[in-house]
Design a protein around this motif. Structure first.
Motif, PDB file in Angstrom:
ATOM      1  N   LEU A 130      72.701 -10.253  36.587  1.00  0.00           N
ATOM      2  CA  LEU A 130      71.301 -10.456  36.814  1.00  0.00           C
ATOM      3  C   LEU A 130      70.575  -9.066  36.862  1.00  0.00           C
ATOM      4  O   LEU A 130      69.377  -9.019  36.569  1.00  0.00           O
ATOM      5  CB  LEU A 130      71.244 -11.013  38.546  1.00  0.00           C
ATOM      6  CG  LEU A 130      71.740 -12.108  38.783  1.00  0.00           C
ATOM      7  CD1 LEU A 130      71.461 -12.701  40.236  1.00  0.00           C
ATOM      8  CD2 LEU A 130      70.763 -13.429  37.864  1.00  0.00           C
ATOM      9  N   GLY A 131      71.287  -7.773  37.249  1.00  0.00           N
ATOM     10  CA  GLY A 131      70.502  -6.570  37.024  1.00  0.00           C
ATOM     11  C   GLY A 131      70.185  -6.298  35.716  1.00  0.00           C
ATOM     12  O   GLY A 131      70.529  -6.880  34.641  1.00  0.00           O
ATOM     13  N   TYR A 132      69.246  -5.469  35.475  1.00  0.00           N
ATOM     14  CA  TYR A 132      68.579  -4.920  34.313  1.00  0.00           C
ATOM     15  C   TYR A 132      69.615  -4.693  33.255  1.00  0.00           C
ATOM     16  O   TYR A 132      69.393  -5.280  32.106  1.00  0.00           O
ATOM     17  CB  TYR A 132      67.506  -3.775  34.655  1.00  0.00           C
ATOM     18  CG  TYR A 132      66.797  -3.434  33.247  1.00  0.00           C
ATOM     19  CD1 TYR A 132      65.934  -4.131  32.954  1.00  0.00           C
ATOM     20  CD2 TYR A 132      67.402  -2.199  32.830  1.00  0.00           C
ATOM     21  CE1 TYR A 132      65.140  -3.531  31.683  1.00  0.00           C
ATOM     22  CE2 TYR A 132      66.868  -1.735  31.613  1.00  0.00           C
ATOM     23  CZ  TYR A 132      65.690  -2.485  31.115  1.00  0.00           C
ATOM     24  OH  TYR A 132      65.065  -2.197  29.896  1.00  0.00           O
ATOM     25  N   TYR A 133      70.574  -3.919  33.343  1.00  0.00           N
ATOM     26  CA  TYR A 133      71.367  -3.688  32.545  1.00  0.00           C
ATOM     27  C   TYR A 133      72.683  -4.585  32.210  1.00  0.00           C
ATOM     28  O   TYR A 133      73.288  -4.564  31.219  1.00  0.00           O
ATOM     29  CB  TYR A 133      72.142  -2.275  32.789  1.00  0.00           C
ATOM     30  CG  TYR A 133      71.247  -1.118  32.311  1.00  0.00           C
ATOM     31  CD1 TYR A 133      70.855  -0.533  31.197  1.00  0.00           C
ATOM     32  CD2 TYR A 133      70.803  -0.408  33.408  1.00  0.00           C
ATOM     33  CE1 TYR A 133      70.115   0.326  31.016  1.00  0.00           C
ATOM     34  CE2 TYR A 133      69.853   0.428  33.272  1.00  0.00           C
ATOM     35  CZ  TYR A 133      69.765   1.049  31.713  1.00  0.00           C
ATOM     36  OH  TYR A 133      68.617   1.965  31.558  1.00  0.00           O
ATOM     37  N   ALA A 151      58.613  -4.709  41.888  1.00  0.00           N
ATOM     38  CA  ALA A 151      58.346  -6.246  41.379  1.00  0.00           C
ATOM     39  C   ALA A 151      59.413  -6.636  40.557  1.00  0.00           C
ATOM     40  O   ALA A 151      60.259  -5.848  39.795  1.00  0.00           O
ATOM     41  CB  ALA A 151      57.164  -6.043  40.815  1.00  0.00           C
ATOM     42  N   ALA A 152      59.508  -7.944  40.562  1.00  0.00           N
ATOM     43  CA  ALA A 152      60.535  -8.691  39.722  1.00  0.00           C
ATOM     44  C   ALA A 152      61.865  -7.958  39.217  1.00  0.00           C
ATOM     45  O   ALA A 152      61.903  -7.340  38.067  1.00  0.00           O
ATOM     46  CB  ALA A 152      59.768  -9.153  38.481  1.00  0.00           C
ATOM     47  N   PRO A 153      62.691  -7.956  40.340  1.00  0.00           N
ATOM     48  CA  PRO A 153      63.848  -6.740  40.014  1.00  0.00           C
ATOM     49  C   PRO A 153      64.561  -7.504  38.820  1.00  0.00           C
ATOM     50  O   PRO A 153      64.939  -8.619  38.828  1.00  0.00           O
ATOM     51  CB  PRO A 153      64.558  -6.935  41.430  1.00  0.00           C
ATOM     52  CG  PRO A 153      64.047  -8.170  42.310  1.00  0.00           C
ATOM     53  CD  PRO A 153      62.580  -8.133  41.674  1.00  0.00           C
ATOM     54  N   GLY A 154      65.278  -6.597  38.209  1.00  0.00           N
ATOM     55  CA  GLY A 154      66.179  -6.900  37.163  1.00  0.00           C
ATOM     56  C   GLY A 154      65.426  -7.175  35.773  1.00  0.00           C
ATOM     57  O   GLY A 154      65.958  -7.167  34.754  1.00  0.00           O
ATOM     58  N   THR A 155      63.938  -7.374  35.679  1.00  0.00           N
ATOM     59  CA  THR A 155      63.326  -7.413  34.627  1.00  0.00           C
ATOM     60  C   THR A 155      62.650  -6.100  34.074  1.00  0.00           C
ATOM     61  O   THR A 155      62.026  -6.231  33.108  1.00  0.00           O
ATOM     62  CB  THR A 155      62.105  -8.497  34.647  1.00  0.00           C
ATOM     63  OG1 THR A 155      61.219  -7.872  35.527  1.00  0.00           O
ATOM     64  CG2 THR A 155      62.682  -9.871  35.204  1.00  0.00           C
ATOM     65  N   GLN A 156      62.635  -5.047  34.948  1.00  0.00           N
ATOM     66  CA  GLN A 156      62.208  -3.681  34.437  1.00  0.00           C
ATOM     67  C   GLN A 156      63.179  -2.636  34.654  1.00  0.00           C
ATOM     68  O   GLN A 156      64.008  -2.765  35.617  1.00  0.00           O
ATOM     69  CB  GLN A 156      60.836  -3.561  35.178  1.00  0.00           C
ATOM     70  CG  GLN A 156      60.767  -3.618  36.575  1.00  0.00           C
ATOM     71  CD  GLN A 156      59.334  -3.373  37.268  1.00  0.00           C
ATOM     72  OE1 GLN A 156      58.606  -3.654  36.512  1.00  0.00           O
ATOM     73  NE2 GLN A 156      59.198  -3.224  38.525  1.00  0.00           N
ATOM     74  N   ASP A 157      63.458  -1.706  33.940  1.00  0.00           N
ATOM     75  CA  ASP A 157      64.062  -0.352  34.007  1.00  0.00           C
ATOM     76  C   ASP A 157      63.457   0.426  35.197  1.00  0.00           C
ATOM     77  O   ASP A 157      62.237   0.713  35.414  1.00  0.00           O
ATOM     78  CB  ASP A 157      64.063   0.330  32.593  1.00  0.00           C
ATOM     79  CG  ASP A 157      64.986   1.530  32.574  1.00  0.00           C
ATOM     80  OD1 ASP A 157      66.048   1.351  33.630  1.00  0.00           O
ATOM     81  OD2 ASP A 157      64.649   2.429  32.174  1.00  0.00           O
ATOM     82  N   LEU A 158      64.494   1.066  35.868  1.00  0.00           N
ATOM     83  CA  LEU A 158      64.071   1.821  36.858  1.00  0.00           C
ATOM     84  C   LEU A 158      64.619   3.129  36.666  1.00  0.00           C
ATOM     85  O   LEU A 158      65.973   3.157  36.307  1.00  0.00           O
ATOM     86  CB  LEU A 158      64.360   1.416  38.465  1.00  0.00           C
ATOM     87  CG  LEU A 158      63.876  -0.138  38.861  1.00  0.00           C
ATOM     88  CD1 LEU A 158      64.366  -0.433  40.219  1.00  0.00           C
ATOM     89  CD2 LEU A 158      62.382  -0.129  38.869  1.00  0.00           C
ATOM     90  N   THR A 159      64.051   4.162  36.986  1.00  0.00           N
ATOM     91  CA  THR A 159      64.704   5.628  36.446  1.00  0.00           C
ATOM     92  C   THR A 159      63.992   6.806  37.242  1.00  0.00           C
ATOM     93  O   THR A 159      62.855   6.322  37.819  1.00  0.00           O
ATOM     94  CB  THR A 159      64.480   5.738  35.023  1.00  0.00           C
ATOM     95  OG1 THR A 159      64.902   7.250  34.694  1.00  0.00           O
ATOM     96  CG2 THR A 159      63.174   5.484  34.383  1.00  0.00           C
ATOM     97  N   ALA A 160      64.802   7.526  37.507  1.00  0.00           N
ATOM     98  CA  ALA A 160      63.884   8.883  38.001  1.00  0.00           C
ATOM     99  C   ALA A 160      64.579  10.073  37.372  1.00  0.00           C
ATOM    100  O   ALA A 160      65.880  10.137  36.964  1.00  0.00           O
ATOM    101  CB  ALA A 160      64.404   9.033  39.571  1.00  0.00           C
ATOM    102  N   TRP A 161      63.896  11.367  37.375  1.00  0.00           N
ATOM    103  CA  TRP A 161      64.408  12.237  36.651  1.00  0.00           C
ATOM    104  C   TRP A 161      65.609  12.984  37.257  1.00  0.00           C
ATOM    105  O   TRP A 161      66.010  12.574  38.417  1.00  0.00           O
ATOM    106  CB  TRP A 161      63.274  13.424  36.659  1.00  0.00           C
ATOM    107  CG  TRP A 161      62.084  12.890  35.674  1.00  0.00           C
ATOM    108  CD1 TRP A 161      61.790  11.754  35.340  1.00  0.00           C
ATOM    109  CD2 TRP A 161      61.288  13.934  34.863  1.00  0.00           C
ATOM    110  NE1 TRP A 161      60.604  11.954  34.309  1.00  0.00           N
ATOM    111  CE2 TRP A 161      60.279  13.267  34.089  1.00  0.00           C
ATOM    112  CE3 TRP A 161      61.378  15.368  34.939  1.00  0.00           C
ATOM    113  CZ2 TRP A 161      59.513  13.695  33.259  1.00  0.00           C
ATOM    114  CZ3 TRP A 161      60.256  15.997  34.243  1.00  0.00           C
ATOM    115  CH2 TRP A 161      59.318  15.246  33.380  1.00  0.00           C
ATOM    116  N   VAL A 162      66.293  13.877  36.598  1.00  0.00           N
ATOM    117  CA  VAL A 162      67.569  14.484  36.981  1.00  0.00           C
ATOM    118  C   VAL A 162      67.328  15.801  37.626  1.00  0.00           C
ATOM    119  O   VAL A 162      66.583  16.694  36.954  1.00  0.00           O
ATOM    120  CB  VAL A 162      68.642  14.661  35.922  1.00  0.00           C
ATOM    121  CG1 VAL A 162      69.814  15.477  36.337  1.00  0.00           C
ATOM    122  CG2 VAL A 162      68.888  13.242  35.384  1.00  0.00           C
TER     123      VAL A 162
END
Ligand SMILES: C[S@@+](CC[C@H](N)C(=O)[O-])C[C@H]1O[C@@H](n2cnc3c(N)ncnc32)[C@H](O)[C@@H]1O
Length: 393
Positions: free
Chosen positions: A51-54, A290-301
């Motif tokens: 189910l997760g985005y990837y 919103a709508a988990p699994g349908t959008q990429d989530l990311t944060a800088w390193v």
């Protein structure tokens, strides 16, 4: 039909998947007393099996997907990387490659081709890919690749048996879960997730012992500590990821490429709000929850934290550069001329434009950084710029 932001609406399959994943996350929130740390939400949103985005079906990469990475954009990236990797493979002694998080498999295909042109294709190219669906996609691409003598193999986790060579992680660390926090007079509080009917909302909670200790350590190391009310994120899990990724590396280097900053800039007062972002169809989505699994989530390193984790894992931070510096030092000019000469007229402008996107400060040139973390070799760290980082980063 487009949504107000110009986005195509979620299709029925995406809506169904998001609803199923949201129900699982709500159950976890209920099990944990009504609140989840954001890292647990992000882990589920990106990596929940099936189910997760990837983990689910979807384009992800490229024009039809949600974002474009450097190897997806142009073969110039792999060609330049080959210039840096070839001497490291030699220094490691007939080294092999381990790629962490190989996405579509394009970097693997093009890096092996570029190394083969130099007469130094590795014997073995192994890929650690947690997403079965991306693994399948990589296998399809690479079984048709002209890989010469290189054997591709897939692993469920980083190798445990000693090996030598180069480990690569392009845009992987930014996809590892982060926790959010806010600085308070007493230290910090955690910004996590609660359920509100069918929706998710941000909610703060007193920070647990680990988050409190990490934020306190961070404050001590910042020449300008984060002010009260400042909020940002921390990737506590990257230490374990890095230790495991390099656990069996006897001689060679782990090369990490991603968007990020040293800690002084990452946690500078002007970056209040942090760097966490959601993307769909090349647009930034305001509602991260919103709508988990349908959008990429990311944060800088935070590259300083990565360098610290590397030292703790027995690796030497041996070079740090912007992507622009790295690509210019590893011959992007020559590679672009070669590519343009060989291309039909109609493709030439696109190759030049891709090179500009890789290099320009407002595009990928400065946001992206390249870090070499070495073990048991003294280089040459060709293209990696700033050496002898010591505690300076
Ligand atoms: C943003 S994509 C980048 C893909 C590819 N490297 C590229 O540059 O196009 C992130 C990749 O990291 C993978 N990934 C996530 N967590 C990982 C982990 N713990 N170890 C290895 N790969 C991971 C994802 O499944 C995905 O393939």
């Amino acid at each position: 039909m487009l949504t107000p932001g110009g986005l195509p609406p979620l299709d029925a399959g995406e809506r169904e998947r998001a609803a199923e994943l949201a129900a699982r996350i709500r159950a976890r929130i209920a099990d944990h007393g009504g609140w989840l740390p954001f890292s647990a939400f992000m882990q589920a949103a990106l990596y929940e099996p099936g189910l997760g985005y990837y983990m689910a079906d979807g384009a992800i990469f490229g024009g039809a997907g949600d974002f474009v990475t450097a190897p997806e954009l142009s073969p110039l990236f792999a060609a330049c990387l080959a210039d840096a990797v070839a001497p490291l493979l030699a220094a490691a002694g007939d080294g092999e490659i381990l790629e962490l998080g190989a996405g579509s498999g394009r970097l693997a295909r093009e890096l092996v081709a570029a190394l083969a042109r130099r007469g130094c294709a590795p014997r073995r190219y192994r890929i650690v890919e947690p997403s079965p669906r991306l693994q399948e996609r990589q296998r399809r691409l690479l079984e048709h690749a002209d890989a010469g003598t290189t054997a591709f193999e897939w692993l469920a986790a980083p190798p445990r048996d000693a090996w030598s060579g180069v480990a690569l992680a392009n845009e992987v660390v930014d996809a590892l879960p982060v926790d959010r926090f806010r600085v308070t007079a007493e230290g910090c509080e955690a910004i996590g997730v609660t359920a509100d009917g069918d929706a998710f909302r941000w909610q703060t909670q007193p920070a647990g012992r680990e988050l409190t200790a990490v934020v306190a350590g961070l404050q001590r190391r910042l020449l300008q500590p984060m002010p009260q009310g400042f909020n940002s994120e921390l990737r506590i899990g990257q230490d374990v990821w890095l230790r495991d990724a390099a656990a069996a590396l006897a001689r060679g280097a782990l090369v990490v490429i991603d968007y990020g900053l040293p800690r002084a800039q990452y946690y500078h007062a002007s970056r209040d709000g942090g760097t966490l972002a959601a993307f769909r169809r090349h647009r930034r989505i305001a509602d991260v929850l919103a709508a988990p699994g349908t959008q990429d989530l990311t944060a800088w390193v935070d590259f300083s934290a990565l360098a610290d984790a590397a030292r703790a894992a027995g690796l030497d931070p041996a070079g740090f550069a912007t992507q622009a510096h790295f690509l210019l030092a590893t011959g992007i000019d020559t590679e672009l001329a070669r590519l343009v000469d060989a291309a039909p007229e109609r493709d030439r402008a696109a190759h030049r434009q891709a090179a500009a996107t890789l290099l320009l400060p407002g595009e990928m040139g400065e946001r992206f950084k390249v870090m070499a973390l070495a073990r048991g070799i003294r280089g040459p760290f060709h293209g990696f710029g700033f050496r002898n980082l010591g505690a300076s980063l």
